[in-house]
Design an enzyme around this catalytic site. Sequence first.
Site, PDB file in Angstrom:
ATOM      1  N   LEU A   1       0.977  -1.098  -0.048  1.00 20.11           N
ATOM      2  CA  LEU A   1       0.051   0.110  -0.102  1.00 20.11           C
ATOM      3  C   LEU A   1       0.648   1.397   0.043  1.00 20.11           C
ATOM      4  O   LEU A   1       1.808   1.255   0.663  1.00 20.11           O
ATOM      5  CB  LEU A   1      -0.790  -0.012   1.062  1.00 20.11           C
ATOM      6  CG  LEU A   1      -2.169  -0.967   1.211  1.00 20.11           C
ATOM      7  CD1 LEU A   1      -2.881  -0.592   2.608  1.00 20.11           C
ATOM      8  CD2 LEU A   1      -2.891  -0.579   0.243  1.00 20.11           C
ATOM      9  N   ASP A   2       0.580   2.227  -0.726  1.00 18.63           N
ATOM     10  CA  ASP A   2       1.347   3.553  -0.965  1.00 18.63           C
ATOM     11  C   ASP A   2       1.049   4.020   0.370  1.00 18.63           C
ATOM     12  O   ASP A   2       0.182   3.869   1.268  1.00 18.63           O
ATOM     13  CB  ASP A   2       0.686   4.351  -1.999  1.00 18.63           C
ATOM     14  CG  ASP A   2       1.189   3.871  -3.340  1.00 18.63           C
ATOM     15  OD1 ASP A   2       2.127   3.184  -3.485  1.00 18.63           O
ATOM     16  OD2 ASP A   2       0.415   4.452  -4.299  1.00 18.63           O
ATOM     17  N   PRO A   3       2.131   5.029   0.898  1.00 15.83           N
ATOM     18  CA  PRO A   3       2.299   5.569   2.346  1.00 15.83           C
ATOM     19  C   PRO A   3       0.905   6.289   2.756  1.00 15.83           C
ATOM     20  O   PRO A   3       0.371   5.944   3.712  1.00 15.83           O
ATOM     21  CB  PRO A   3       3.271   6.565   2.361  1.00 15.83           C
ATOM     22  CG  PRO A   3       4.079   5.854   1.314  1.00 15.83           C
ATOM     23  CD  PRO A   3       3.495   5.271   0.250  1.00 15.83           C
TER      24      PRO A   3
END
Length: 298
Positions: A38-40
């Site tokens: 998951l992207d930050p």
Amino acid sequence: MFNGIIVIDKAAGMTSGDVVYKLRRLLKQKKIGHAGTLDPEVTGVLPIALGQATKLIELMHERPKAYVGEGMLGLATDSYDLEGKILAERALSQPVSDQAIKAAMEKLIGEIVQQPPIYSAVRVNGKRLYEYAREGIPVERPKRTVQVFLYDLTAPSQFDPEKGRQTFTYEVECSKGTYVRSLVNDLGEELGLPAVMTKLRRTASSGYKLQDAVTLEELADNLDHAEDYIQPIDSFFADYQQVDLDAALWQQVKNGAWIKLPLDADKVALRYNKTVKAIYRAKGQGLYCPDLMLLSNE
């Protein structure tokens, strides 16, 4: 050592690697891996494999994923989200109808060819795309075929006449490798407008949902009951055809032998003492061979 799957509700501002690092410290074990980056700034479901369950990570990646999010018409960036450099702005003089937005979304359902955002972890010649982007090096982004099963509005869109911007909320169900940021950008292209993703939350992944998830803070506050948050390895195979082995077949399976079964399923979960011990795949004519061995699963 813990064996199983713990589903973390990831907070914004953390990488998936950060979550693994914190879990290793909390649970005091090294054998931990995540299934699906998951992207930050994206929140939500991040399945984490513990101990023996790390053998499942490749299979976990294969399962569909689901998201809810928010997008905006009138602005586009190079990263397709609000973290990137603005590439285009256009003030809308009037709102796009929800009917038109939904029609554009429908065109993106099914098997589509996507190009990942330049700020993504996809590798080209051993180097991640975001590394090329940060160094200002031009690179051709690889195209990939993905499946979008659902793309729809979840509420009426909102138009801001002063800013000339229109926000919309959506839900997506898709195959592995699908970039929702790209879907929002593609939607804008279908409408002939700049578009950017403003929020994203993953609601399901690897067969697990938000109701199965725990935050890192909750886990840290209840470490004495950590096992209560861990899904057994068998939970991942709930939708597989199950076969209970007798003692004779179990001896064959332990030795990695091919076995004959009166089934037509592509893959089967083989159980002994009510626990999944192996996944076998069909080879034709009723023969099944080992695909994944979980002999230590208790």
